[in-house]
Design a protein around this motif. Structure first.
Motif, PDB file in Angstrom:
ATOM      1  N   LEU A 649       0.832  -1.203   0.000  1.00 16.98           N
ATOM      2  CA  LEU A 649       0.000   0.000   0.000  1.00 16.98           C
ATOM      3  C   LEU A 649       0.868   1.256   0.000  1.00 16.98           C
ATOM      4  O   LEU A 649       0.603   2.216  -0.731  1.00 16.98           O
ATOM      5  N   ILE A 650       1.903   1.248   0.829  1.00 20.41           N
ATOM      6  CA  ILE A 650       2.804   2.406   0.901  1.00 20.41           C
ATOM      7  C   ILE A 650       3.590   2.543  -0.395  1.00 20.41           C
ATOM      8  O   ILE A 650       3.803   3.658  -0.902  1.00 20.41           O
ATOM      9  N   GLU A 651       4.018   1.420  -0.976  1.00 17.14           N
ATOM     10  CA  GLU A 651       4.757   1.470  -2.241  1.00 17.14           C
ATOM     11  C   GLU A 651       3.900   2.008  -3.385  1.00 17.14           C
ATOM     12  O   GLU A 651       4.425   2.528  -4.374  1.00 17.14           O
ATOM     13  N   ASP A 652       2.586   1.901  -3.231  1.00 16.97           N
ATOM     14  CA  ASP A 652       1.681   2.455  -4.248  1.00 16.97           C
ATOM     15  C   ASP A 652       1.468   3.960  -4.096  1.00 16.97           C
ATOM     16  O   ASP A 652       0.682   4.562  -4.844  1.00 16.97           O
ATOM     17  N   GLY A 653       2.126   4.566  -3.091  1.00 13.81           N
ATOM     18  CA  GLY A 653       2.062   6.018  -2.959  1.00 13.81           C
ATOM     19  C   GLY A 653       1.521   6.531  -1.648  1.00 13.81           C
ATOM     20  O   GLY A 653       1.539   7.740  -1.388  1.00 13.81           O
ATOM     21  N   LEU A 654       1.021   5.644  -0.781  1.00 10.14           N
ATOM     22  CA  LEU A 654       0.452   6.065   0.496  1.00 10.14           C
ATOM     23  C   LEU A 654       1.564   6.462   1.473  1.00 10.14           C
ATOM     24  O   LEU A 654       2.644   5.865   1.480  1.00 10.14           O
ATOM     25  N   TYR A 655       1.321   7.502   2.278  1.00 12.91           N
ATOM     26  CA  TYR A 655       2.233   7.936   3.338  1.00 12.91           C
ATOM     27  C   TYR A 655       3.664   8.211   2.850  1.00 12.91           C
ATOM     28  O   TYR A 655       4.654   7.887   3.516  1.00 12.91           O
ATOM     29  N   GLY A 656       3.786   8.764   1.672  1.00 14.16           N
ATOM     30  CA  GLY A 656       5.093   9.149   1.152  1.00 14.16           C
ATOM     31  C   GLY A 656       5.677   8.198   0.135  1.00 14.16           C
ATOM     32  O   GLY A 656       6.670   8.521  -0.522  1.00 14.16           O
ATOM     33  N   GLY A 657       5.089   7.004  -0.010  1.00 12.90           N
ATOM     34  CA  GLY A 657       5.532   6.070  -1.046  1.00 12.90           C
ATOM     35  C   GLY A 657       6.909   5.483  -0.797  1.00 12.90           C
ATOM     36  O   GLY A 657       7.444   5.501   0.325  1.00 12.90           O
ATOM     37  N   LYS A 658       7.515   4.971  -1.873  1.00 15.09           N
ATOM     38  CA  LYS A 658       8.811   4.309  -1.777  1.00 15.09           C
ATOM     39  C   LYS A 658       9.897   5.275  -1.313  1.00 15.09           C
ATOM     40  O   LYS A 658       9.935   6.421  -1.737  1.00 15.09           O
ATOM     41  N   GLY A 659      10.759   4.771  -0.443  1.00 15.69           N
ATOM     42  CA  GLY A 659      11.872   5.578   0.046  1.00 15.69           C
ATOM     43  C   GLY A 659      11.551   6.404   1.272  1.00 15.69           C
ATOM     44  O   GLY A 659      12.462   6.940   1.901  1.00 15.69           O
ATOM     45  N   SER A 660      10.271   6.515   1.642  1.00 17.72           N
ATOM     46  CA  SER A 660       9.891   7.299   2.822  1.00 17.72           C
ATOM     47  C   SER A 660      10.218   6.519   4.093  1.00 17.72           C
ATOM     48  O   SER A 660      10.512   5.320   4.060  1.00 17.72           O
ATOM     49  N   GLU A 661      10.143   7.217   5.229  1.00 19.90           N
ATOM     50  CA  GLU A 661      10.387   6.548   6.507  1.00 19.90           C
ATOM     51  C   GLU A 661       9.323   5.493   6.784  1.00 19.90           C
ATOM     52  O   GLU A 661       9.617   4.426   7.343  1.00 19.90           O
ATOM     53  N   ALA A 662       8.086   5.788   6.382  1.00 23.00           N
ATOM     54  CA  ALA A 662       7.015   4.801   6.555  1.00 23.00           C
ATOM     55  C   ALA A 662       7.301   3.547   5.730  1.00 23.00           C
ATOM     56  O   ALA A 662       7.041   2.420   6.170  1.00 23.00           O
ATOM     57  N   HIS A 663       7.850   3.752   4.536  1.00 27.64           N
ATOM     58  CA  HIS A 663       8.167   2.603   3.684  1.00 27.64           C
ATOM     59  C   HIS A 663       9.256   1.746   4.317  1.00 27.64           C
ATOM     60  O   HIS A 663       9.174   0.503   4.316  1.00 27.64           O
ATOM     61  N   LYS A 664      10.278   2.380   4.871  1.00 26.99           N
ATOM     62  CA  LYS A 664      11.355   1.622   5.512  1.00 26.99           C
ATOM     63  C   LYS A 664      10.820   0.807   6.691  1.00 26.99           C
ATOM     64  O   LYS A 664      11.204  -0.357   6.898  1.00 26.99           O
ATOM     65  N   ALA A 665       9.916   1.410   7.474  1.00 30.30           N
ATOM     66  CA  ALA A 665       9.317   0.686   8.603  1.00 30.30           C
ATOM     67  C   ALA A 665       8.470  -0.481   8.111  1.00 30.30           C
ATOM     68  O   ALA A 665       8.494  -1.575   8.688  1.00 30.30           O
ATOM     69  N   ALA A 666       7.739  -0.250   7.015  1.00 29.98           N
ATOM     70  CA  ALA A 666       6.897  -1.316   6.461  1.00 29.98           C
ATOM     71  C   ALA A 666       7.728  -2.462   5.911  1.00 29.98           C
ATOM     72  O   ALA A 666       7.340  -3.631   6.008  1.00 29.98           O
ATOM     73  N   VAL A 667       8.890  -2.141   5.338  1.00 34.33           N
ATOM     74  CA  VAL A 667       9.777  -3.191   4.824  1.00 34.33           C
ATOM     75  C   VAL A 667      10.286  -4.053   5.973  1.00 34.33           C
ATOM     76  O   VAL A 667      10.376  -5.291   5.850  1.00 34.33           O
ATOM     77  N   VAL A 668      10.605  -3.435   7.099  1.00 27.72           N
ATOM     78  CA  VAL A 668      11.045  -4.199   8.272  1.00 27.72           C
ATOM     79  C   VAL A 668       9.925  -5.135   8.733  1.00 27.72           C
ATOM     80  O   VAL A 668      10.149  -6.314   9.032  1.00 27.72           O
ATOM     81  N   GLY A 669       8.690  -4.601   8.789  1.00 29.49           N
ATOM     82  CA  GLY A 669       7.555  -5.438   9.170  1.00 29.49           C
ATOM     83  C   GLY A 669       7.363  -6.604   8.215  1.00 29.49           C
ATOM     84  O   GLY A 669       7.144  -7.747   8.631  1.00 29.49           O
ATOM     85  N   ASP A 670       7.460  -6.315   6.921  1.00 31.77           N
ATOM     86  CA  ASP A 670       7.308  -7.360   5.912  1.00 31.77           C
ATOM     87  C   ASP A 670       8.414  -8.403   6.036  1.00 31.77           C
ATOM     88  O   ASP A 670       8.184  -9.597   5.851  1.00 31.77           O
ATOM     89  N   THR A 671       9.622  -7.947   6.361  1.00 38.57           N
ATOM     90  CA  THR A 671      10.749  -8.863   6.506  1.00 38.57           C
ATOM     91  C   THR A 671      10.526  -9.815   7.680  1.00 38.57           C
ATOM     92  O   THR A 671      10.858 -11.006   7.605  1.00 38.57           O
ATOM     93  N   ILE A 672       9.972  -9.305   8.769  1.00 39.27           N
ATOM     94  CA  ILE A 672       9.633 -10.181   9.908  1.00 39.27           C
ATOM     95  C   ILE A 672       8.527 -11.152   9.494  1.00 39.27           C
ATOM     96  O   ILE A 672       8.546 -12.338   9.845  1.00 39.27           O
ATOM     97  N   GLY A 673       7.574 -10.658   8.726  1.00 39.69           N
ATOM     98  CA  GLY A 673       6.438 -11.481   8.321  1.00 39.69           C
ATOM     99  C   GLY A 673       6.769 -12.551   7.305  1.00 39.69           C
ATOM    100  O   GLY A 673       6.045 -13.546   7.186  1.00 39.69           O
TER     101      GLY A 673
END
Length: 761
Positions: A649-673
């Motif tokens: 969802l974030i990579e599609d442009g939400l909350y700053g999209g790719k490269g944003s701080e939200a995206h980095k946090a989401a990648v960490v979550g996805d990596t755990i998942g």
């Protein structure tokens, strides 16, 4: 004994057996037809073909090495199974051993066929998506259709052939067949899961988070291994997983059908209740063909989830009509119809429930994406909370459908009838297996298609393959929910078969015999077994997640090394390519090395518990595995799916999209998942069934080797064997936690790099 059942079979029964076999052949022919259609599609540009060839090479190399590794274990277990079955006669011992090998082959072949076509179809799907979304979806789904049809037909042909050869003795032989399918599914789920998620984590953490490059950037040495992993984990692993559930529910229902005939004293009752599941399976082959065939988009831009959903629902509806016809005209028992319908209801309910918790269209995933704005910690907590909640509702769905089956059979029904009804619920749930596997295999094909387009810089397909991939995440997650529910029903059916097997040890099964073998929770041995069984899924998950972490450690450092030491790689200079083969080799070696300890735990622990606590403790142990295994599997699969789609969802442009701080946090979550949803969670399905099947196989040994009143206390011989096996498992656990030579070498190299950096500064 052969003649005793045959003389109660009508001419229709014999004709029906051949018709069932023909349905299996029709399913194989339809699968070959779909395969021909897929392979006839265009593969696109030379660059696309080159990337696809690398993925194919890695996938084939991994499965080839895995099968060679597993072959030795299969050979050893064949000998053990034959020797342990000698009491039933040499002919039955050999038959069970050969059926075990056949089950291993069918499970492995089913996974292999699905994966082989998937790695050929990914590039064709990518090229088709350049013309329209509908064309890309059709190739991906029909590729899954091949795997789906082989799953339903291999199981049906194997079970029908064994029954035609052995009749009432077929259940003893089918135990070996089911155990073979379960064992191979365990290997393919665990090995494939470790491979795919180690590569995925390595690619994401170094590529997206550290280097800030796109997901499937060709500069990243782990990308090819990631694409390979999607196939060996999802395609091969899922097909083998569903195959074993498909087979195990059939085995359990036939065992219970024989027990029913013994209880009523009418062999004709056993014949009808054995034939009913086989006929239901044949209907499933035909309705799966129908469901796969009607999946096509009405327009070029129709959202792919709609035609896929139509195929699944219509396949289920037509199956219900078939259930009614068989129950009304053949069995003359509408209780059987309603029990199987509850299975269809469960499949649809689990699909929708899992979709709600893992699809970006609904609140749970949107909440995970929103939590990423405040960092990785809140991202993890929100996704974990959603997974915990979803496990409760999943239990309620499964329990409601099982309770519905109990109500259908009425308060006057005996234990055998009720357990048979629950096994029919599992049979009904898996009737649409062909479509379910199609939906699952669609996911990695679409995922690979997107990766190929990005690596080959095919921009005209970017939007379409992104949509196909997003839908694939949802279908993969939803089918995991169905697979978990099927594992629970299969395990409960086996649990019932375990009790009837105890009661039938040396005498005819009767209600009085069943009453002699209660597994009541107020017995200390049962409660101890329950506690130990409940702990097993946690220990098993710890082992598989640790295995992913260890492999990811090696991959992350290898990708970093290549970025650091290969001149021009990070800058993307023309002609400078990463050494992808090294990462593929790390994944392969790590996955195969980490297979052994979880396999030992799954196969040996039931015997250890039974040899120390007797059959009551073993019964409690099997019950504990079912409860905690199901809850943990749903938690991990759904939380992992929510983290994955929250990131998208974030990579599609939400909350700053790719490269944003939200995206980095989401990648960490996805990596755990990642290891949650694609390694540990799905691997619990075969674990639950393997342990219950082992319990069923060793039940006569435990009872025969016990002492004391009601044969509850284990004999000295069993205790000694249990101690020896416990030492073997303990050694496996210790070895699995040791640091490998590869990890030690990497750590030494990191120290050298750090020293060199200090000297330079």
């Amino acid at each position: 004994m052969h003649e005793s059942m045959q003389q109660y079979m009508s001419s229709f029964d014999h004709a029906a057996l051949y018709a069932i076999f023909v349905c299996g052949v029709i399913g194989i022919l339809y699968a070959l037809h779909l395969r021909k259609q897929v392979l006839a599609a265009d593969q696109g540009t030379d660059k696309m073909k080159q990337i696809a060839a690398q993925i194919q090479e890695g996938a084939h190399a991994y499965l080839g090495r895995q099968f060679r590794t597993v072959a030795g274990i299969v050979g050893l277990l064949f000998v053990v199974l034959v020797i342990s079955s000698i009491s039933a006669g040499w002919d039955m011992a050999i038959a069970r051993g050969l059926a075990f090998v056949l089950g291993c082959f069918c499970s492995a072949f089913t996974g292999y066929v699905g994966m082989t076509l998937a790695v050929q179809a990914n590039v064709r799907c990518a090229h088709a998506a350049r013309t329209s979304l509908a064309n890309g979806m059709l190739i991906a789904f029909r590729t899954g259709g091949v795997a789906g049809m082989f799953t339903v037909t291999m199981g049906l042909l194997g079970a029908t052939l064994i029954f035609m050869l052995f009749y009432e003795r077929a259940t003893e032989v089918l135990l070996g067949f089911g155990f073979g399918g379960c064992l191979l599914a365990l290997f393919m789920r665990v090995g494939g899961g470790i491979y795919t998620k180690a590569a995925d984590i390595g690619a994401d953490l170094v590529g997206k988070v550290e280097a800030g490059i796109p997901e499937d950037d060709p500069r990243n040495a782990a990308v090819i291994a990631d694409q390979v992993g999607d196939n060996v984990g999802d395609c091969a692993g899922m097909a083998a997983d569903i195959f074993e559930s498909y087979e195990v529910t059939l085995v359990a229902s036939m065992i219970l059908a024989l027990a029913h005939g013994a209880v009523t004293g009418n062999p004709r009752d056993a014949v009808i209740w054995i034939m009913f599941p086989l006929l239901i399976r044949a209907i499933g082959v035909l309705t799966s063909i129908f469901g796969i065939h009607i999946v096509r988009s009405k327009t070029d831009d129709e959202f792919p989830l709609k035609p896929i959903g139509r195929g699944f629902i219509w396949s289920a509806v037509v199956s219900v009509v078939g259930f009614w016809a068989v129950a009304h005209f053949y069995a003359n028992d509408m209780r059987l119809f309603f029990a199987t319908v509850f299975g269809i209801i469960m499949a649809v309910a689990m699909y929708k429930l899992t979709e709600y918790y893992t699809s970006a269209q609904f609140k749970p995933v949107q909440a995970v994406a929103g939590a990423a704005q405040t960092g990785p910690a809140t991202t993890f907590l929100t996704g974990f909370a959603e997974g915990l909640e979803s496990s409760v509702y999943s239990v309620l769905v499964i329990a409601s459908c099982m309770f519905g089956s109990i109500i259908v059979f009425g308060s006057g029904a005996n234990a055998v009838e009720i357990l048979y009804g629950i096994s029919l619920t599992g049979l009904g749930m898996l009737t649409t297996t062909g479509v379910i596997i199609s939906m699952d295999t669609y996911g990695p094909v679409a995922d690979n298609a997107q990766g190929i387009c990005e690596m080959a810089k095919i921009e005209d397909a970017a939007a379409n393959v992104a949509t196909l991939d997003a839908v694939g995440n949802t279908t993969k997650a939803a089918t995991k929910g169905i697979a978990i529910a099927s594992a629970v029903i299969a395990a409960v059916s086996l649990f019932g078969s375990f009790q009837s097997k105890l009661a039938g040890g040396g005498e005819e099964v009767s209600l009085a015999a069943l009453a002699r073998f209660p597994i009541a929770i107020d017995q200390p041995k049962v409660f101890i077994g329950l506690l130990i069984g409940g702990a097993m899924p946690f220990l098993f998950s710890s082992m598989t997640i640790r295995a992913v972490s260890r492999a990811a450690f090696l991959i992350i450092n290898e990708v970093r090394r290549q970025f650091r030491e290969i001149p021009g790689l990070m800058e993307g200079k023309e002609g400078v390519l990463p050494e992808s083969g090294k990462v593929v080799d790390i994944c392969t070696k790590s996955a195969l090395r980490e297979l052994i300890a979880p396999a030992l735990l799954a196969i040996l622990t039931p015997f250890i518990v039974g040899s120390w606590l007797g059959w009551p403790g073993l019964g409690g142990f099997l019950g504990g595995i079912i409860v905690s295994g199901m809850l943990l599997a749903v938690l991990m699969c759904n939380s992992g799916g929510a983290w994955d789609n929250g990131k998208k969802l974030i990579e599609d442009g939400l909350y700053g999209g790719k490269g944003s701080e939200a995206h980095k946090a989401a990648v960490v979550g996805d990596t755990i998942g990642d290891p949650f949803k694609d390694t540990a969670g799905p691997a619990l399905n075969p674990l639950i069934k393997v342990m219950n099947l082992v319990g069923l196989l060793i039940a006569p040994v435990i009872v025969g080797g016990s002492l004391g009143a009601h044969n509850e206390l284990p004999g000295v011989g069993l205790v000694i064997v249990g101690i020896i096996l416990a030492v073997v498992v303990a050694i496996g656990l210790i070895v699995s936690k040791r640091e490998t030579k590869e990890m030690a070498a990497v750590e030494e190299r990191l120290k050298e790099v750090g020293t060199e950096a200090e000297d330079a500064s």
